[in-house]
Design an enzyme around this catalytic site. Structure first.
Site, mmCIF file in Angstrom:
data_model
loop_
_atom_site.group_PDB
_atom_site.id
_atom_site.type_symbol
_atom_site.label_atom_id
_atom_site.label_comp_id
_atom_site.label_asym_id
_atom_site.label_seq_id
_atom_site.Cartn_x
_atom_site.Cartn_y
_atom_site.Cartn_z
ATOM 1 N N GLU A 63 0.841 -1.199 0.000
ATOM 2 C CA GLU A 63 0.000 0.000 0.000
ATOM 3 C C GLU A 63 0.875 1.248 0.000
ATOM 4 O O GLU A 63 1.565 1.545 0.998
ATOM 5 C CB GLU A 63 -0.923 0.020 1.225
ATOM 6 C CG GLU A 63 -1.829 1.245 1.194
ATOM 7 C CD GLU A 63 -2.778 1.352 2.380
ATOM 8 O OE1 GLU A 63 -2.968 0.354 3.079
ATOM 9 O OE2 GLU A 63 -3.302 2.454 2.592
ATOM 10 N N LYS B 25 -8.080 -14.624 16.426
ATOM 11 C CA LYS B 25 -8.293 -14.242 15.019
ATOM 12 C C LYS B 25 -9.748 -13.946 14.663
ATOM 13 O O LYS B 25 -10.176 -14.173 13.536
ATOM 14 C CB LYS B 25 -7.732 -15.325 14.076
ATOM 15 C CG LYS B 25 -6.261 -15.590 14.314
ATOM 16 C CD LYS B 25 -5.726 -16.755 13.532
ATOM 17 C CE LYS B 25 -4.284 -17.038 13.940
ATOM 18 N NZ LYS B 25 -3.721 -18.212 13.325
ATOM 19 N N ASP C 243 2.017 -13.922 12.969
ATOM 20 C CA ASP C 243 0.871 -14.518 12.293
ATOM 21 C C ASP C 243 -0.030 -13.374 11.813
ATOM 22 O O ASP C 243 -0.690 -12.720 12.618
ATOM 23 C CB ASP C 243 0.117 -15.420 13.283
ATOM 24 C CG ASP C 243 -0.998 -16.205 12.598
ATOM 25 O OD1 ASP C 243 -1.454 -15.762 11.528
ATOM 26 O OD2 ASP C 243 -1.411 -17.243 13.142
#
Ligand code: ADP
Length: 592
Positions: free
Chosen positions: A271, A403, A479
């Site tokens: 980005e 998550k 992660d």
């Protein structure tokens, strides 16, 4: 199926050959008929055509005259001689123009057998040549000179398999034995996942799997590099069935002056603007004396779900675990599982007769999911003695919560909970951030606090925490999926000194990072951790490296929040994104 594949790839391969042949004739062959005169091709053609037909007409007329006058044919005038020469010259030109390629093709066309043989060799060499023009960037990872292109496969003609057009972007040598294994994988006789254990060579396994995949799918993997990666290093730890690796650029923001030390922060992102924006925030913070951070909590969590016959029985286990005396016993059992895992608390929640036990433990320099899971398993086995009617439904019951966005992480924290603050002088707000304290405070209140409340945000009281968390996570081998809760952040901006200066802070309750285990040991990620001075396990104080990394994440988020909020407050956001996200390249062309 096989037949279809062969058909489709044959169709694809042929035009490539033709293209290469055309290229070669245009560059390799000698002078052409059209080179006879130093004139444009169409004028040369017109000239020779006119001459040819004129002299043919002239000679035929002369022939007729001689027959009528009974003049012997061998008696020629000067004009006859000139006409004959002109005829021969123009005839040769026209023969060259129309006929030479045809004659050449008749003489030089190889027999079908020759094509078959050449398909193995030249075709691939040509493809390799083509690939050499578009060497994947990953090749640059290896600073040594690239090896000379090697022949990829020596395949007997009965083993010929379809190839996709621009396959083989790597110089790995595949021999006849490899070719047999590829065929076996393609035919479904050898499972792709078994290649590493069968071959005992991870790189070769990846190369074979990749080649088989290309043939099965008829899709090229050109552009996805194979070379320049240590496939042994991911075996049994990071990724199964590898076929290459994706490249993500790493930019550097900083130095970030945090708790009196400077850090150059690696950010892996595609980005545009992100690194530049964080860099600007770091500059503002540095000029003002730096940021300060405090680690509020350090505990990874895992919450199994167990079921009893009744809610009453489930509640009995909850009360048992909440008794400090029992907690001592349980934590002793838990801590036996690791040198580093230390149980801190167990938080229980009931849903009828189902019980969720959220175990929290410190995990040293590891992010700690495996560590805490091992400890929890030990405890469950132990509890089964006193609660034999306990039915363990799952080691993870989502009350952890890993998550997924969840209030429990936002409120209780998960991993490292960090607060980071800085005071930005009014003149730095004006000169570096190009806005005012008042505008920042107001925007923060209306966007990060009120706007997020209106949106029903869960931990999303910030402008772009997840941008920075993800970029640092990818660069340092964390992660990336834990970006979900690790990006929980409330950004506060409050006026100081009667509105002259700005107090800015980020509070992040769930930063889940480690400096050992998982992807942290891979070469590139390890280099980024090394840059930050947090590579591996801390020798002096286990856990210190992971805690420092969490603080650096929070400090970088602080910098990025400052910069982005300033860009929005001053109306510069769109302009800067147009500058950094959209270069003047034609995007559609780049994509194609
Ligand atoms: P995680 O628990 O984050 O998934 P691992 O399962 O890879 O990570 O556990 C980390 C491993 O590293 C464990 O085997 C642990 O004993 C070892 N280790 C070595 N030094 C440390 C340290 N300082 N902190 C935590 N773990 C360490």
């Amino acid at each position: 199926m096989e037949g279809t594949r062969r058909q489709s790839t044959t169709n694809i391969t042929k035009p490539t050959h033709k293209l290469i042949d055309q290229d070669e004739t245009s560059t390799v062959t000698g002078p052409k008929p059209s080179d006879a005169l130093p004139l444009p091709l169409y004028i040369t053609n017109a000239l020779f055509f006119t001459v040819f037909f004129s002299v043919v007409y002239f000679l035929l007329t002369r022939w007729r005259e001689k027959i009528r006058n009974s003049t012997p044919l061998h008696l020629v005038t000067l004009s006859d001689i000139v006409a004959i020469f002109a005829f021969i010259a123009s005839f040769i030109y026209m023969l060259g123009f129309f006929g030479i390629d045809f004659v050449q093709s008749l003489i030089l066309r190889p027999s079908p057998d020759v094509w078959a043989a050449e398909d193995d060799g030249e075709d691939e060499v040509d493809l390799l040549k083509e690939d050499a023009r578009i060497v994947p960037c990953g090749q640059a990872l290896d600073s040594t000179a690239p090896p000379p292109p090697q022949k990829i496969a020596v395949v007997p003609s009965h083993h010929l398999k379809p190839k996709v057009v621009d396959e083989i972007p790597f110089p790995t040598t595949l021999n006849e034995e490899d070719e047999e294994i590829i065929n076996s994988v393609v035919a479904g006789k050898t499972p792709s996942y078994s290649l590493e254990s069968k071959l005992d060579d991870c790189k070769r396994a990846a190369a074979i799997r990749r080649e088989a995949l290309q043939r099965i799918t008829s899709k090229s993997l050109s552009g996805l590099p194979l070379e320049g990666f240590d496939y042994e290093s991911i075996l049994g730890q990071c990724c199964e069935m590898p076929i290459g690796y994706v490249q993500i650029p790493v930019g550097i923001a900083g130095p970030l002056l945090l708790d009196g030390k400077e850090y150059s922060v690696p950010m892996a992102t595609t980005e545009g603007c992100l690194v530049a924006s964080t860099n600007r925030g770091c500059k503002a913070i540095r000029i003002c004396g730096g940021a300060a951070s405090v680690l509020l909590r350090d505990a990874m969590t895992r919450a199994p779900v167990v079921r009893f016959g009744t809610a009453k029985r489930a509640a009995q286990l909850k009360f048992y675990l909440e008794d400090p005396a029992n907690f001592e016993v349980v934590s002793t059992v838990f801590n036996k599982s690791s040198r580093f895992g230390r149980l801190q608390s167990i938080k229980c929640a009931l849903a009828g007769k189902n019980l969720y036990m959220r175990f929290s433990c410190s995990t040293g320099d590891a992010m700690g999911m495996n560590m805490v899971s091992k400890g929890v398993q030990n405890v469950l086995d132990f509890l089964q003695n006193d609660f034999p009617d306990m039915d363990v439904l799952g080691i993870s019951g989502n009350y952890c919560s890993d998550k997924k966005p969840s209030a429990v992480n936002w409120i209780e924290g998960r991993g490292k909970s960090v607060v980071c603050e800085a005071v930005i002088k009014g003149d730095v707000v004006r000169n570096v951030l190009k806005t005012s304290v008042e505008a920042l405070v107001e925007l923060n209140m209306l966007k990060n606090l009120t706007g997020s409340a209106m949106a029903g945000a869960l931990g999303g009281f910030n402008a772009q925490a997840s941008n920075i968390v993800s970029a640092i996570y990818i660069a340092t081998g964390q992660d990336p999926a834990q970006n979900v809760e690790s990006s929980h952040c409330i950004t506060m901006m409050e006026p100081l000194n009667g509105g002259e200066d700005l107090h800015v802070s980020v509070t992040m309750p769930s930063i889940e990072v480690g400096t050992v285990g998982g992807g942290t040991q891979l070469a590139s990620q390890s280099a980024c951790l090394n840059l930050l001075g947090v590579k591996g396990a801390s020798k002096e104080t286990p856990g210190a490296n992971a805690r420092l990394l969490a603080s650096i994440v929070a400090g970088s988020v602080l910098a990025a929040e400052l910069s982005l909020m300033s860009a929005i407050a001053s109306g510069q956001l769109v302009n800067s994104h147009m500058k950094y996200n959209r270069s003047n390249k034609d995007v559609s062309k780049v994509a194609s």
